[in-house]
Scaffold this active site. Structure first.
Site, PDB file in Angstrom:
ATOM      1  N   ASP A  59     -10.180  -4.417  -4.462  1.00  0.00           N
ATOM      2  CA  ASP A  59      -9.589  -3.416  -3.574  1.00  0.00           C
ATOM      3  C   ASP A  59     -10.495  -2.190  -3.548  1.00  0.00           C
ATOM      4  O   ASP A  59     -10.684  -1.527  -4.571  1.00  0.00           O
ATOM      5  CB  ASP A  59      -8.189  -3.047  -4.079  1.00  0.00           C
ATOM      6  CG  ASP A  59      -7.407  -2.185  -3.095  1.00  0.00           C
ATOM      7  OD1 ASP A  59      -8.025  -1.505  -2.255  1.00  0.00           O
ATOM      8  OD2 ASP A  59      -6.168  -2.187  -3.185  1.00  0.00           O
ATOM      9  N   SER A  74       0.828  -1.197   0.000  1.00  0.00           N
ATOM     10  CA  SER A  74       0.000   0.000   0.000  1.00  0.00           C
ATOM     11  C   SER A  74       0.873   1.263   0.000  1.00  0.00           C
ATOM     12  O   SER A  74       1.620   1.493  -0.952  1.00  0.00           O
ATOM     13  CB  SER A  74      -0.961  -0.034   1.193  1.00  0.00           C
ATOM     14  OG  SER A  74      -1.946   0.968   1.082  1.00  0.00           O
ATOM     15  N   HIS A 128      -7.806  -5.187  -0.554  1.00  0.00           N
ATOM     16  CA  HIS A 128      -6.673  -4.273  -0.460  1.00  0.00           C
ATOM     17  C   HIS A 128      -5.467  -4.907   0.211  1.00  0.00           C
ATOM     18  O   HIS A 128      -4.327  -4.721  -0.235  1.00  0.00           O
ATOM     19  CB  HIS A 128      -7.087  -3.006   0.298  1.00  0.00           C
ATOM     20  CG  HIS A 128      -5.976  -2.012   0.448  1.00  0.00           C
ATOM     21  ND1 HIS A 128      -5.382  -1.401  -0.631  1.00  0.00           N
ATOM     22  CD2 HIS A 128      -5.328  -1.530   1.546  1.00  0.00           C
ATOM     23  CE1 HIS A 128      -4.422  -0.583  -0.212  1.00  0.00           C
ATOM     24  NE2 HIS A 128      -4.371  -0.642   1.098  1.00  0.00           N
TER      25      HIS A 128
END
Length: 270
Positions: free
Chosen positions: A212, A115, A242
């Site tokens: 996601d 991320s 995600h």
């Protein structure tokens, strides 16, 4: 090569003891390290995450069994590291990554960023290409804070400027949002990447879940398009979210990292 199973978390935790990187006058950084052969792997956590995430522990497990160096660490103000989270900026965390590379590693490394860690891995590779042999992004959140803020209605953006605070919605927070300073958003703008070509030429692997709801999978496509490297693979998980932390996601991540390490090792031998 132990990958999964009910006991792997405990096994990974036994592999390395927590240490602290002292760097006056800045806060100390907490880290775990395995010293072995290069190229090594450095794991970069996401926003509000830490070095004990399941992906980090699985990669530590793999690197120990495969004989590769490995580092996982917490950014300033996060996890076991010192500092006040609310006072940190993306630039501070980029500096943390560069400090770890400079101080705790020798030779080029494979950066694995989750991320926001994916955004930071790109920034680190741009700043110190000689320290980076390859990149593996997991739901790479390049430009994410800036993009989300700019998509707000003008009234909400003006309110953030006026109050100096912004609540970014997140299903991963108990309150339903992450509270951050407006200055954090403004500072993050300095590190935006997607509007220009990204001058990174090393091998890059980008994993992303198509379900996601935080960072759209199209962001990884955009990153790939902007990279100057021709050695870029995108791996989409149709049912992945995600975090990509399910058993099959972790197995795939370890396989992707293992394949990249093998490719880089073979290249060094040729």
């Amino acid at each position: 090569m132990p990958l999964m199973g009910g006991s792997y978390t405990l096994i990974a935790k036994e592999m390395s003891s927590i240490q602290f990187l002292t760097r006056p006058p800045l806060p100390r950084l907490a880290y775990h390290r395995i010293l072995a052969r290069n190229p090594g792997v450095v794991f970069l956590p996401g926003f509000k995450s830490n070095m004990n995430a399941v992906k980090a522990l699985a990669l530590e497990d793999f690197c120990r069994s495969a004989g590769h160096s490995f580092i996982r660490f917490d950014y300033m103000g996060s996890g076991s590291s010192e500092g006040n989270f609310e006072d940190c900026t993306l630039g501070d965390w980029k500096n943390d990554v560069l400090t770890v590379l400079h101080t705790l590693t020798t030779g080029p490394q494979v950066l694995v960023g989750s991320s926001m860690g994916g955004w930071l891995m790109l920034l680190a590779a741009l700043a110190k290409p000689e320290n980076v042999a390859g990149l593996v992004g997991i739901a790479t959140a390049a430009d994410h804070f800036v993009t989300v803020f700019n998509q707000l209605p003008s009234e909400a953006r003006e309110d953030a400027v006026r109050t100096g605070k912004y609540n970014m919605p997140s299903k991963y927070s108990a309150s339903g949002f992450y509270s951050m300073k407006y200055n954090f958003i403004k500072e993050s703008e300095q590190h935006s990447l997607l509007q220009n070509r990204i001058n990174i030429s090393c091998p890059v692997r980008l994993m992303h879940g198509m379900k996601d709801e935080v960072v759209p999978w199209q962001v990884s496509i955009k990153v790939a398009e902007q990279l100057i490297s021709d050695d870029v693979d995108i791996i989409l998980r149709k049912n992945g979210d995600h975090r990509l932390s399910q058993d099959e996601d972790i197995k795939l991540l370890v396989t992707v990292v293992a394949d990249l390490l093998q490719k880089l090792t073979k290249k060094d031998l040729d």
